[in-house]
Write a protein that holds these residues in place. Structure first.
Motif, PDB file in Angstrom:
ATOM      1  N   LEU A 107      62.267  17.599  82.823  1.00 34.46           N
ATOM      2  CA  LEU A 107      61.773  16.249  82.527  1.00 34.46           C
ATOM      3  C   LEU A 107      62.866  15.250  82.905  1.00 34.46           C
ATOM      4  O   LEU A 107      63.995  15.366  82.435  1.00 34.46           O
ATOM      5  CB  LEU A 107      61.442  16.137  81.040  1.00 34.46           C
ATOM      6  N   GLY A 108      62.550  14.290  83.748  1.00 31.74           N
ATOM      7  CA  GLY A 108      63.599  13.390  84.256  1.00 31.74           C
ATOM      8  C   GLY A 108      64.567  14.194  85.105  1.00 31.74           C
ATOM      9  O   GLY A 108      65.775  14.120  84.941  1.00 31.74           O
ATOM     10  N   ALA A 109      64.009  14.970  86.053  1.00 26.41           N
ATOM     11  CA  ALA A 109      64.811  15.926  86.839  1.00 26.41           C
ATOM     12  C   ALA A 109      65.869  15.237  87.683  1.00 26.41           C
ATOM     13  O   ALA A 109      66.921  15.816  87.960  1.00 26.41           O
ATOM     14  CB  ALA A 109      63.891  16.741  87.744  1.00 26.41           C
ATOM     15  N   GLY A 110      65.595  14.010  88.107  1.00 27.19           N
ATOM     16  CA  GLY A 110      66.575  13.307  88.946  1.00 27.19           C
ATOM     17  C   GLY A 110      66.945  14.159  90.146  1.00 27.19           C
ATOM     18  O   GLY A 110      66.086  14.753  90.820  1.00 27.19           O
ATOM     19  N   LEU A 111      68.244  14.298  90.413  1.00 29.94           N
ATOM     20  CA  LEU A 111      68.728  15.027  91.582  1.00 29.94           C
ATOM     21  C   LEU A 111      69.206  16.424  91.192  1.00 29.94           C
ATOM     22  O   LEU A 111      70.042  17.016  91.879  1.00 29.94           O
ATOM     23  CB  LEU A 111      69.816  14.195  92.269  1.00 29.94           C
ATOM     24  N   ASP A 112      68.668  16.926  90.098  1.00 30.69           N
ATOM     25  CA  ASP A 112      68.929  18.295  89.649  1.00 30.69           C
ATOM     26  C   ASP A 112      68.474  19.260  90.746  1.00 30.69           C
ATOM     27  O   ASP A 112      67.325  19.216  91.170  1.00 30.69           O
ATOM     28  CB  ASP A 112      68.101  18.497  88.363  1.00 30.69           C
ATOM     29  N   SER A 113      69.378  20.117  91.206  1.00 31.91           N
ATOM     30  CA  SER A 113      69.012  21.047  92.290  1.00 31.91           C
ATOM     31  C   SER A 113      68.883  22.477  91.777  1.00 31.91           C
ATOM     32  O   SER A 113      69.024  23.422  92.545  1.00 31.91           O
ATOM     33  CB  SER A 113      70.068  20.980  93.396  1.00 31.91           C
ATOM     34  N   ARG A 114      68.623  22.617  90.490  1.00 33.98           N
ATOM     35  CA  ARG A 114      68.586  23.988  89.929  1.00 33.98           C
ATOM     36  C   ARG A 114      67.536  24.863  90.607  1.00 33.98           C
ATOM     37  O   ARG A 114      67.731  26.065  90.725  1.00 33.98           O
ATOM     38  CB  ARG A 114      68.345  23.931  88.421  1.00 33.98           C
ATOM     39  N   ALA A 115      66.437  24.273  91.037  1.00 33.26           N
ATOM     40  CA  ALA A 115      65.410  25.093  91.695  1.00 33.26           C
ATOM     41  C   ALA A 115      65.973  25.740  92.962  1.00 33.26           C
ATOM     42  O   ALA A 115      65.487  26.771  93.411  1.00 33.26           O
ATOM     43  CB  ALA A 115      64.190  24.233  92.036  1.00 33.26           C
ATOM     44  N   PHE A 116      67.017  25.117  93.530  1.00 31.26           N
ATOM     45  CA  PHE A 116      67.570  25.565  94.807  1.00 31.26           C
ATOM     46  C   PHE A 116      68.819  26.417  94.632  1.00 31.26           C
ATOM     47  O   PHE A 116      69.218  27.125  95.536  1.00 31.26           O
ATOM     48  CB  PHE A 116      67.918  24.350  95.681  1.00 31.26           C
ATOM     49  N   ARG A 117      69.483  26.283  93.494  1.00 31.65           N
ATOM     50  CA  ARG A 117      70.797  26.931  93.410  1.00 31.65           C
ATOM     51  C   ARG A 117      70.908  28.025  92.361  1.00 31.65           C
ATOM     52  O   ARG A 117      71.864  28.791  92.394  1.00 31.65           O
ATOM     53  CB  ARG A 117      71.905  25.884  93.221  1.00 31.65           C
TER      54      ARG A 117
END
Ligand code: SAM
Length: 302
Positions: A107-117
């Motif tokens: 929620l409010g993911a912003g530039l969170d790249s967790r899906a990628f890293r």
């Protein structure tokens, strides 16, 4: 100075208003990535920082900051975000690998790249919700470097002050399956009623066995620490006046609310994790971090 207008602003992307805070956290993660004693590595973070006009000239390593770690913004505050990233990475990974949830909602993911890293188990779906302009910028940058997610990823442009439950379920979210929810650096930007509504929606859409982590600020008067080095350095060095972006209303007791609805909660200070990891911010006088709490909640399986 960048546009620091509050939520009613017409600025939708990362170039000003609330969206620019996503760049601030990305810059901190870029700096954390390059530290020899890094707590979390995010190779995507610097791409975001370099691609956006407000942040293109911000430092990406502490060596690029004249006063290095002594700088309140790029030293202590950036380390705070590095620690937060690590702690919430651990929370998410533990919730999917040990807890068994296969749906993650940022929620409010912003530039969170967790899906990628992060290494997600097979069958995991990551839902990312943020404002349209922020997600559009994110996709432009990620597409430009041909980034590939490590799990199925569904981005949902959304104003989280409104009713977002139907959009999430329409996008394939299953309320009958356990979920891991994360609201990192989001709630203090929302009006109190929107926070209450968001927590209510999370509860309503959470099957037993779901988990939630979020960050809050406890102070009754946000201006109590207005002269703290973190706030003044952020304003003076990069033109972001966080206090004008935070919602000034008294905050709801979301942890108490969850506890009354079959969730067990644990409310932690960031400093506890500094001790656990052996690095990170410690308390100081006139500290903008004094009221920050990281809340971890689990919904009873029954
Ligand atoms: N969670 C991300 C992280 O830690 O990197 C981003 C944190 S950033 C400080 C705050 C984010 O909340 C921004 O991306 C902003 O666009 C988002 N946000 C604030 N108010 C919002 C709203 N009403 N609806 C959707 N997103 C919102």
């Amino acid at each position: 100075m960048v546009d620091t207008a509050h939520q009613n602003t017409a600025v939708e992307g990362v170039e000003g208003g609330i969206g620019v805070t996503a760049l601030l956290v990305a810059a901190a993660r870029a700096i954390e990535t390059h530290r020899p004693d890094s707590l979390a590595r995010d190779p995507y973070a610097e791409h975001f920082v370099l691609a956006a006009p407000p942040s293109a000239k911000w430092p990406l390593r502490t060596e690029h900051v004249p006063d290095g770690d002594a700088n309140p913004l790029w030293g202590r505050f950036a380390r705070y975000f590095g620690l937060r990233t690590r702690v919430l990475d651990d929370f998410l990974l533990q919730s999917v690998h040990t807890g068994g949830a296969r749906q993650v909602v940022l929620l409010g993911a912003g530039l969170d790249s967790r899906a990628f890293r992060l290494d997600w188990p097979a069958g995991c779906v990551i839902f990312e919700m943020d404002r349209e302009g922020v997600l559009a910028f994110k996709h432009k940058v990620l597409d430009g470097i041909q980034a590939t997610p490590k799990a199925a990823r569904v981005a949902l442009p959304m104003d989280l002050r409104g009713d977002w439950a139907a959009a999430l379920t329409d996008a394939g979210f299953d309320p009958a399956a356990p979920t891991v929810w994360l609201a990192e650096g989001l709630l203090f930007y929302l009006p109190a009623a929107a926070e209450t509504c968001l927590i209510d929606t999370v509860d309503r859409l959470s099957a037993g066995g779901s988990a939630l982590a979020y960050e809050v600020k406890l102070e009754k008067d946000l201006l109590e620490y207005r002269d703290s080095p973190l706030y003044t350095a952020t304003r003076d060095q990069i033109g972001i006046d966080l206090l004008s972006l935070f919602d000034g209303e008294p905050r709801p007791d979301s942890a108490g609310d969850l506890a009354s609805r079959n969730w067990t909660t644990s409310i932690r200070t960031p400093f506890e994790f500094t001790h656990r990891h052996g690095r990170g911010p410690l308390p100081e006088q006139n500290d903008a971090l004094a009221g920050n709490r990281w809340v971890f909640a689990n919904k009873s399986p029954s």
